[in-house]
Design an enzyme around this catalytic site. Structure first.
Site, PDB file in Angstrom:
ATOM      1  CD  GLU A   1      44.816  37.950  35.568  1.00 40.25           C
ATOM      2  OE1 GLU A   1      44.164  38.921  35.146  1.00 40.25           O
ATOM      3  OE2 GLU A   1      45.324  37.101  34.819  1.00 40.25           O
TER       4      GLU A   1
ATOM      5  NE  ARG B   1      41.664  40.196  34.656  1.00 34.10           N
ATOM      6  CZ  ARG B   1      40.923  39.210  34.190  1.00 34.10           C
ATOM      7  NH1 ARG B   1      39.622  39.380  34.043  1.00 34.10           N
ATOM      8  NH2 ARG B   1      41.449  38.039  33.873  1.00 34.10           N
TER       9      ARG B   1
ATOM     10  CG  ASP C   1      51.473  36.681  28.019  1.00 32.10           C
ATOM     11  OD1 ASP C   1      51.951  36.744  29.167  1.00 32.10           O
ATOM     12  OD2 ASP C   1      50.244  36.552  27.807  1.00 32.10           O
TER      13      ASP C   1
ATOM     14  CD  GLU D   1      45.386  37.827  24.170  1.00 33.85           C
ATOM     15  OE1 GLU D   1      45.378  38.115  25.393  1.00 33.85           O
ATOM     16  OE2 GLU D   1      44.498  37.119  23.631  1.00 33.85           O
TER      17      GLU D   1
END
Length: 692
Positions: free
Chosen positions: A243, A247, A387, A560
C-alpha cells in the site's frame, strides 16, 4: 439524529448529478451566509492554510492490529491503517454516528460551490442525455443507455466538469476538517493519523496527481507546501509494503512525471523541481528493507524509521501474492529516473522467485511465503490478494516498450489459464463470470466475484491492443482471432460488472456479488455465450442471476469498474462505456454525497435507499475513482494509453526504453515440460530433472 437524505436527492423522481451538486452548493451557501468574513478571508488566502485538528488518537503498531483482525471479523472501528485496496471487507453494515451540528468555518466550501452556480446556473435546470429537461420519474435516464443504444448529443465537457466539482467537494471537505490526516471521516468531520507525529499525508499524496490532471493550482500549492514542510518518514511505525508503494511512492513519482509533462505545473524555482523525486527516493530507501528476505519476496510490512521488514501478522506469516508482485512498476521507474539499478534488481527478483514455483497454467495461489519463497495453499482468485499480480504482468511488458518479453509471455499464459479454468456463465442469462478456484486448478469453481475483479476487462483490452485504438491495432500484423476474442471477452466481463451496479436500487455495486450457475457449469473453453441486455426495469429477469449477500452489500467507492470503462472507451470509442460511467457517477452523487460539503462517503448497504453511511472517504476515491471518471469524460490525448502506464492506484508513469540506462531483464524462466512442470538441467548438462 441527522438525515441520510439531507438534500432530498432520493425521491422517486431522482434528479441528475448536476442537480445534486447544485443542491449541495445551495445548501452550503445558505449556511455560509453566516460566515461572510470567513469567506472574505478565504478569498485572500492563496495558501488555503487550516488549523490541524486536535485531540488526535495515538496508536502504535497499527499494522499488527489491522492484520490480526482477520478480514471477516473486522468491524471498521479499529484504530488501524486505512482500508487496503487489495483486501475486501465482509463485515455487516456500520451506520454513521450522530450528526454534530455546530458553527464552523465554511468559507472555502462556499467559495467552491459558488463556482457550481457559475457552471450550472441558478435556476436549477438540468439536462437529460438529449439536452432537454428530464421528465418526472425519469430517474437517471437509465432507459436510454442500458439496452446498448447510444444517446443523442451530450456535453461531455460539462460532465467532466461535474466530476471535477465532485473532487473539489471531497478535497475541500478533507482540507477543512481533516487536513494532514491519513484517514478522513466526512460525516463526523474527523480523521486519524497512521503514524505520529503529523501522519504520512496518505490522502494528500494519493490525490496529488488527480489535482494536476484537473489543473487545480491552488490546491496543488497547498498540498506541495505540506509535503515540503511537514511530510517525514522518520517514524517508528510499521506500514504495509504494498500500500505504501502504490499510494505514496506511486503518488510522488507520478507527480514528478506530470509536473514535467503538463503545462504550468513546474515550480518557478528550479531548486524545487526535484521535491517529489527526493521524497520518493527517501521512501524507497526505507522500503528496501522489506526485500531483505531469504527468498527476495518482500515482507508484508516495513518499519519506516529503521527500514526493517516484518512478516505478515496474519495468514501464517505469508505475504499476499498480489501485494508482493505489484511493486515493480514503481521501483523500475524510480531506477530509470535515478540510474540506481538496485531498485530494479530488488523488484525484479520477486518475479523470478514467484515464477520459479511453476504455477499451473500461469494461475498463482494468493499467498506466498517471503522466507521460503513457496506458495501457501492452493486458492486462486483474481479478486483480493490475487488481482494486481496479473495486472502488473502486462503493464511491466508495456512500461519498458515490450523490451522484456518474459512478462508478455507470462501474461499470455495466465490469460489462457483464466479462460480455461475460471470463466463461466450465469445460469439463465449467460453473464460472463470470472469465478474463483478455492481448491486451485482442477477443483470446483466458485461463482463469487469481488468488485476488485472488475479491473480485468479493461486490462484484457489493454493487452490486446497495447493501448492503441482498436481500429489502429487491427492493422498490425500481430492482430488475429485471439485478439478479437479477447475484445469480446473484455466487453462481456465489463457488462457483468455494470450489472453488479444496475441490479441494486442505489445503482451502486456491493463489495462482493455471487451468481447462480449451472451444475456442471458452462465453461468458456467449451462454448462462448453472450449475455442478455441490461434491461433497466426494476423487476427485470436478468437480475435474478446476481446475488448480493447482506455481509457483502457495502460499497467502498472502489474504482475497478470505472477503470475498465475508461480503458474500453479509449480503445473502442463506443459511447456505451461513457454512458454507463455517467449513470454510475450519478449514483455516487445521489447516494454518497455528505451534507454541507463534508465530501463523499462509503456506504453500508447498496440494496437500501437511502443507504446507511459508513462515514469514511477512501483515498482511492480521490486518486482513482474520480480520476477515472474525469479521464473517461475527457479528451483522449490526456494520458494516451500507448505513452504511459497507470499503476494499480491509477498513478501514471511514462513508458521508457530501459536500454538507455543499460537496464534489462536479469532473469530467465526455468523451462517447463508439456505438463507445466519445471525442467532443471543438472550440472553435467546431459541430464534433466523434472520438478513437479
Amino acid at each position: 439524529m441527522y438525515s441520510r437524505d439531507p438534500f432530498n436527492l432520493r425521491k422517486s423522481a431522482a434528479p441528475t448529478a448536476f442537480a445534486a451538486l447544485q443542491s449541495a452548493a445551495s445548501k452550503t451557501i445558505e449556511t455560509g451566509s453566516k460566515a461572510v468574513e470567513s469567506t472574505k478571508q478565504a478569498l485572500q488566502d492563496a495558501d488555503m492554510s487550516f488549523a490541524l485538528p486536535r485531540n488526535v488518537p495515538n496508536f502504535e503498531n497499527a499494522q499488527r492490529r489491522f492484520e490480526d483482525n482477520v478480514w471477516g471479523k473486522f468491524t471498521g472501528n479499529e484504530k488501524g491503517l486505512p482500508m487496503y485496496k487489495d483486501k475486501p471487507t465482509s463485515y455487516g453494515p456500520r451506520r454513521g454516528g450522530p450528526w454534530f451540528r455546530r458553527k464552523r468555518n465554511i468559507g472555502i466550501g462556499a467559495l467552491l460551490l459558488f463556482s457550481f452556480l457559475y457552471w450550472f446556473g441558478w435556476s436549477g435546470k438540468t439536462e437529460a442525455q438529449d439536452g432537454k429537461k428530464p421528465a418526472a420519474g425519469s430517474g437517471s435516464t437509465w432507459g436510454s443507455i442500458l439496452g446498448g443504444k447510444k444517446s443523442g448529443k451530450v456535453d461531455w465537457e460539462q460532465r467532466r466538469q461535474a466530476v471535477k466539482d465532485a473532487f473539489l467537494i471531497s478535497w475541500h471537505g478533507y482540507e477543512e476538517h481533516g487536513w494532514g490526516y491519513d484517514e478522513y471521516h466526512p460525516v463526523s468531520r474527523s480523521g486519524r493519523y497512521m503514524a505520529q507525529p503529523n501522519g504520512l499525508g496518505w490522502i494528500i499524496v494519493d490525490a496529488l496527481d488527480t489535482m494536476m490532471l484537473m489543473n487545480l493550482t491552488k490546491e496543488i500549492k497547498h498540498a506541495r507546501e505540506w509535503i515540503s514542510t511537514t511530510l517525514s518518514y522518520e517514524k517508528d511505525q510499521d506500514v504495509n509494503t504494498f500500500e505504501t508503494t502504490i499510494r505514496m511512492l506511486g503518488g510522488l513519482l507520478s507527480a514528478h512525471y506530470l509536473q514535467e509533462t503538463l503545462p504550468g505545473l513546474k515550480p518557478e524555482n528550479g531548486n524545487e523541481e526535484d521535491l517529489y523525486l527526493e521524497k520518493a527516493t527517501d521512501l524507497a530507501d526505507r522500503l528496501m528493507g522489506a526485500y531483505d528476505s531469504p527468498s527476495g519476496i518482500p515482507w508484508a510490512s516495513v518499519i519506516l524509521k529503521t527500514g526493517k521488514g516484518e512478516a505478515s501478522h496474519a495468514d501464517g506469516g505469508a505475504s499476499s501474492t498480489a501485494e508482493a508482485t505489484s511493486l515493480q512498476l514503481e521501483m523500475k521507474y524510480l531506477a530509470y529516473l535515478t540510474g540506481e539499478e538496485h531498485y530494479w534488481q530488488k523488484a525484479e527478483k520477486v518475479m523470478e522467485a514467484v515464477d520459479n514455483n511453476a504455477a499451473r497454467d500461469g494461475l498463482v495461489p494468493i499467498f506466498v511465503y517471503a522466507d521460503k519463497g513457496s506458495f501457501r495453499g492452493t486458492e486462486i482468485r483474481l479478486g483480493s490478494r490475487g488481482d494486481s499480480y496479473y495486472e502488473y504482468l502486462i503493464k511491466q511488458y508495456l512500461q519498458t516498450k515490450k523490451q522484456e518479453p518474459v512478462y508478455g509471455e507470462m501474461w499470455d499464459e495466465a490469460l489462457a489459464g483464466v479462460k480455461k479454468h475460471m470463466i463461466t456463465y450465469s445460469k439463465d442469462h449467460h453473464f460472463t463470470i470470472l469465478a474463483e478456484l478455492p481448491a486451485g486448478v482442477g477443483g470446483r469453481i466458485h461463482p463469487k466475484v469481488d468488485h476488485l475483479v472488475c479491473f480485468m476487462p479493461g486490462t484484457i483490452a489493454l493487452a490486446a491492443t497495447g493501448g492503441l485504438d482498436v481500429t489502429e491495432a487491427r492493422k498490425l500484423s500481430s492482430w488475429g482471432k485471439k485478439q478479437e476474442e479477447d475484445m469480446t471477452l473484455a466487453h462481456e466481463l465489463t457488462k457483468t460488472c455494470m450489472g453488479m451496479y444496475f441490479m441494486n436500487p442505489t445503482g451502486l455495486a456491493g463489495e462482493i456479488t455471487h451468481f447462480v450457475i449451472d451444475d456442471p457449469p458452462k465453461m468458456y473453453t467449451r462454448e462462448v455465450l453472450k449475455s442478455d441486455d441490461l434491461d433497466p426495469a426494476e423487476d427485470a429477469d436478468w437480475k435474478t442471476d446476481f446475488i448480493v449477500k447482506p455481509a457483502d452489500a457495502h460499497n467502498l467507492q472502489r474504482p475497478e469498474t470505472v477503470e475498465s470503462l475508461f480503458y474500453m472507451w479509449r480503445i473502442t470509442g463506443d459511447d456505451i462505456y461513457r454512458e454507463w460511467g455517467w449513470t454510475m457517477f450519478e449514483s455516487f452523487v445521489k447516494h454518497t454525497i455528505v451534507e454541507n460539503g463534508g465530501g463523499f462517503t462509503s456506504v453500508s448497504d447498496v440494496t437500501t435507499v437511502p443507504p446507511p453511511t459508513r462515514d469514511n472517504m477512501e483515498s482511492f476515491w480521490l486518486a482513482e475513482t474520480l480520476k477515472y471518471f474525469y479521464l473517461l469524460f475527457g479528451p483522449n490525448d490526456l494520458l494516451p494509453l500507448d505513452e504511459m502506464v497507470l499503476n494499480t492506484e491509477a498513478h501514471p508513469f511514462p513508458v521508457f526504453d530501459p536500454s538507455k540506462k543499460r537496464f534489462k531483464t536479469g532473469w530467465k524462466r526455468i523451462p517447463r515440460d508439456q505438463n507445466g512442470n519445471l525442467v532443471r538441467e543438472e550440472n553435467s548438462g546431459a541430464k534433466t530433472t523434472t520438478v513437479a
